[in-house]
Design a protein around this motif. Structure first.
Motif, mmCIF file in Angstrom:
data_model
loop_
_atom_site.group_PDB
_atom_site.id
_atom_site.type_symbol
_atom_site.label_atom_id
_atom_site.label_comp_id
_atom_site.label_asym_id
_atom_site.label_seq_id
_atom_site.Cartn_x
_atom_site.Cartn_y
_atom_site.Cartn_z
ATOM 1 N N GLY A 43 37.298 26.762 30.398
ATOM 2 C CA GLY A 43 36.673 28.070 30.377
ATOM 3 C C GLY A 43 36.188 28.495 31.748
ATOM 4 N N MET A 44 35.669 27.543 32.517
ATOM 5 C CA MET A 44 35.194 27.874 33.852
ATOM 6 C C MET A 44 36.355 28.272 34.761
ATOM 7 N N GLY A 45 37.506 27.609 34.572
ATOM 8 C CA GLY A 45 38.695 27.996 35.327
ATOM 9 C C GLY A 45 39.173 29.380 34.927
ATOM 10 N N THR A 46 39.001 29.713 33.644
ATOM 11 C CA THR A 46 39.345 31.052 33.168
ATOM 12 C C THR A 46 38.410 32.092 33.770
ATOM 13 N N SER A 47 37.127 31.744 33.841
ATOM 14 C CA SER A 47 36.164 32.668 34.448
ATOM 15 C C SER A 47 36.429 32.848 35.934
ATOM 16 N N ALA A 48 37.022 31.826 36.572
ATOM 17 C CA ALA A 48 37.322 31.938 38.003
ATOM 18 C C ALA A 48 38.251 33.108 38.276
ATOM 19 N N VAL A 49 39.111 33.415 37.312
ATOM 20 C CA VAL A 49 40.062 34.524 37.489
ATOM 21 C C VAL A 49 39.314 35.849 37.532
ATOM 22 N N TYR A 50 38.470 36.104 36.516
ATOM 23 C CA TYR A 50 37.827 37.426 36.489
ATOM 24 C C TYR A 50 36.674 37.542 37.488
ATOM 25 N N VAL A 51 36.030 36.434 37.841
ATOM 26 C CA VAL A 51 34.958 36.513 38.837
ATOM 27 C C VAL A 51 35.524 36.815 40.221
ATOM 28 N N THR A 52 36.619 36.144 40.589
ATOM 29 C CA THR A 52 37.226 36.431 41.895
ATOM 30 C C THR A 52 37.832 37.830 41.931
ATOM 31 N N MET A 53 38.425 38.265 40.825
ATOM 32 C CA MET A 53 38.989 39.614 40.778
ATOM 33 C C MET A 53 37.910 40.682 40.875
ATOM 34 N N SER A 54 36.753 40.426 40.271
ATOM 35 C CA SER A 54 35.661 41.406 40.298
ATOM 36 C C SER A 54 35.089 41.573 41.700
ATOM 37 N N GLY A 55 35.338 40.598 42.580
ATOM 38 C CA GLY A 55 34.839 40.683 43.944
ATOM 39 C C GLY A 55 35.721 41.490 44.876
ATOM 40 N N LEU A 56 36.883 41.918 44.383
ATOM 41 C CA LEU A 56 37.778 42.721 45.217
ATOM 42 C C LEU A 56 37.203 44.122 45.419
ATOM 43 N N LYS A 57 37.445 44.672 46.598
ATOM 44 C CA LYS A 57 36.884 45.984 46.932
ATOM 45 C C LYS A 57 37.565 47.097 46.152
ATOM 46 N N GLN A 58 38.875 47.009 46.009
ATOM 47 C CA GLN A 58 39.625 48.031 45.285
ATOM 48 C C GLN A 58 40.184 47.433 43.997
ATOM 49 N N ARG A 59 39.752 48.007 42.873
ATOM 50 C CA ARG A 59 40.170 47.508 41.565
ATOM 51 C C ARG A 59 40.610 48.672 40.704
ATOM 52 N N SER A 60 41.822 48.577 40.209
ATOM 53 C CA SER A 60 42.349 49.623 39.338
ATOM 54 C C SER A 60 41.846 49.416 37.914
ATOM 55 N N SER A 61 42.066 50.415 37.067
ATOM 56 C CA SER A 61 41.671 50.303 35.663
ATOM 57 C C SER A 61 42.453 49.194 34.962
ATOM 58 N N VAL A 66 42.465 43.560 32.716
ATOM 59 C CA VAL A 66 42.868 42.152 32.773
ATOM 60 C C VAL A 66 41.636 41.267 32.894
ATOM 61 N N GLU A 67 40.690 41.663 33.730
ATOM 62 C CA GLU A 67 39.453 40.899 33.887
ATOM 63 C C GLU A 67 38.717 40.790 32.553
ATOM 64 N N ILE A 121 27.562 36.630 34.107
ATOM 65 C CA ILE A 121 28.195 37.452 35.142
ATOM 66 C C ILE A 121 29.205 38.404 34.514
ATOM 67 N N GLY A 122 29.992 37.901 33.566
ATOM 68 C CA GLY A 122 30.966 38.754 32.889
ATOM 69 C C GLY A 122 30.297 39.843 32.067
ATOM 70 N N THR A 123 29.185 39.501 31.422
ATOM 71 C CA THR A 123 28.448 40.496 30.628
ATOM 72 C C THR A 123 27.946 41.631 31.520
ATOM 73 N N ILE A 124 27.477 41.269 32.704
ATOM 74 C CA ILE A 124 26.999 42.293 33.649
ATOM 75 C C ILE A 124 28.143 43.199 34.085
ATOM 76 N N ASN A 125 29.269 42.589 34.454
ATOM 77 C CA ASN A 125 30.385 43.366 35.005
ATOM 78 C C ASN A 125 31.093 44.230 33.973
ATOM 79 N N TYR A 126 31.189 43.732 32.721
ATOM 80 C CA TYR A 126 32.030 44.420 31.733
ATOM 81 C C TYR A 126 31.256 45.007 30.562
ATOM 82 N N ALA A 127 29.923 44.876 30.579
ATOM 83 C CA ALA A 127 29.117 45.472 29.505
ATOM 84 C C ALA A 127 27.959 46.301 30.050
ATOM 85 N N VAL A 128 27.201 45.724 30.998
ATOM 86 C CA VAL A 128 26.032 46.429 31.520
ATOM 87 C C VAL A 128 26.427 47.517 32.514
#
Length: 406
Positions: A43-61, A66-67, A121-128
């Motif tokens: 699960g932590m390896g799975t979270s590594a995908v969306y946490v690193t992606m959320s740190g990108l400056k430009q993110r499409s919808s 995917v995150e 962290i995911g709750t903050i990025n994708y819910a809050v």
């Protein structure tokens, strides 16, 4: 001849004078008995995908979608791991106790707290942030995480240090015991994203972030020093011990990331409350950036130092695939720090480098997840042998008989 069932799919027969269990244990029973805390890195390896992606400056919808998928997958894995281990504690208490009290196995117990941090962290990025959840809930989750990090780390450290350990068997994974405290700073700056700098509660979150990040980082640095001492004595770690080599880059990488982002928040929070001095916020931020840059260099060195001998020293067996997930989540810190430094130092090229490593994490997750599924289906991981399950059942029955329960 009477037949009794203990646990799912696990019948046994009672003979006189000696009990003999049928040498056939259900698949579900073997899975529950064989589940370990080492499953949480998936699960932590799975979270590594969306946490690193959320740190990108430009993110499409599309990228955000995917995150979000990876976030819910991580949540599902977290529920699977916690519920299975809870069943194990009820059905096979000896095994559950063994995993928590054995110093060679309990180093993975804190991973449940680390997994909880990734969910916050995911709750903050994708819910809050999208406005789907009240920010005050996240503030409560922060205190839950701080309580869990203290409540899990300290007892396990006492258990672990109760007996001496041979430095020749040392691996960076031993530092997992203090990792929950080391991530308080990372959780703190994510929580501060949802809070008003003028809010008095923001001051407490900021100070606690620095406080626990300091504890976690410096204690893990002691482990990194022992790591270098060990390889000086024995050479690079070999076989199954080579798997957690990349864990060493986690503390400096995550601390660098935490310092930069906590420093950013300090620029607004400290002046808003008139704390320390009028320029305290800028001073804290400047000091945080300088320190983070040095720690980032250390993290990169440890990544290269671990990568060079990795392929040659690693045992390439599917039954050891769970340990290979250490290739993912410890690297999140320094990869995300690349993006943070790109903004602070105004070096656009670093953002391109960050994208490359984020893509690499995604491909690495796909490879590891595929191999993990194969190993799981073949019964090579998270599955106990029949005789091990039977032995624990016999010992449980003997204990119950002595207590007059049977």
């Amino acid at each position: 001849m009477p037949t009794v069932t203990l646990g799912p799919g696990a019948p046994y027969e009672l003979n006189t004078p000696r009990r003999q269990y049928r040498q056939r244990i259900g698949a579900l029973a073997r899975r529950i008995h064989g589940w370990t805390w080492q499953a949480f890195p998936i699960g932590m390896g799975t979270s590594a995908v969306y946490v690193t992606m959320s740190g990108l400056k430009q993110r499409s919808s599309t990228m955000i979608a995917v995150e979000t998928i990876f976030f819910f997958l991580n949540f599902a894995l977290f529920l699977l791991n916690t519920s299975t281990l809870a069943l194990q504690a009820v059905l096979y208490p000896r095994q559950a106790k063994r995993l928590v009290t054995d110093p060679t196995k309990n180093i993975f117990v804190p991973l449940v707290v680390l997994s909880f941090a990734t969910l916050i962290i995911g709750t903050i990025n994708y819910a809050v942030v999208p406005g789907l959840m009240d920010p005050s809930i996240v503030y409560g989750l922060f205190w839950v995480y701080v309580t869990l990090s203290i409540g899990v780390s300290f007892p396990l450290l006492v258990i672990w240090f109760w007996k001496p350990h041979d430095i020749k068997t040392f691996t960076p994974a031993w530092a997992f015991l203090i990792f929950p405290m080391m991530l308080v700073g990372v959780v703190a700056f994510n929580v501060l994203k949802t809070m008003d700098p003028a809010d008095n509660r923001a001051v407490g979150v900021l100070f606690l972030g620095y406080f626990f990040q300091g504890i976690g980082f410096f204690v893990t640095m002691f482990y990194i020093c022992i790591y270098f001492l060990r390889i000086m004595m024995t050479g690079f770690m070999d076989g199954h011990q080579a798997r957690p080599s990349f864990v060493a880059c986690g503390p400096p990488g995550f601390t660098a990331l935490a310092l930069i982002n906590l420093g950013k928040r300090a620029r607004d929070i400290l002046p808003a409350h008139g704390l320390v001095s009028q320029s305290a916020g800028e001073v804290w931020f400047s000091a945080s950036v300088v320190t983070a840059l040095m720690l980032f260099g250390l993290a990169i060195f440890l990544v290269v130092f671990g990568a060079l001998p990795y392929w040659f020293k690693l045992h390439k067996h599917l039954n050891e695939i769970l340990g290979c997930w250490a290739l993912t989540f410890p690297n999140v810190g320094w990869i995300s720090t690349i993006g943070a430094l790109s903004d602070v130092l105004s070096i656009p090229g670093l953002a391109d480098v960050q994208v490359i490593f984020v893509i690499m994490i995604g491909f690495l997750w796909l490879i590891l997840f595929t191999l993990t599924i194969v190993a799981f289906k073949r019964g090579l991981i998270l599955c106990a042998k029949d005789e091990v399950v039977i032995k624990d059942m016999e010992e449980d029955m003997e204990k119950k008989e002595k207590e007059g329960m049977v």
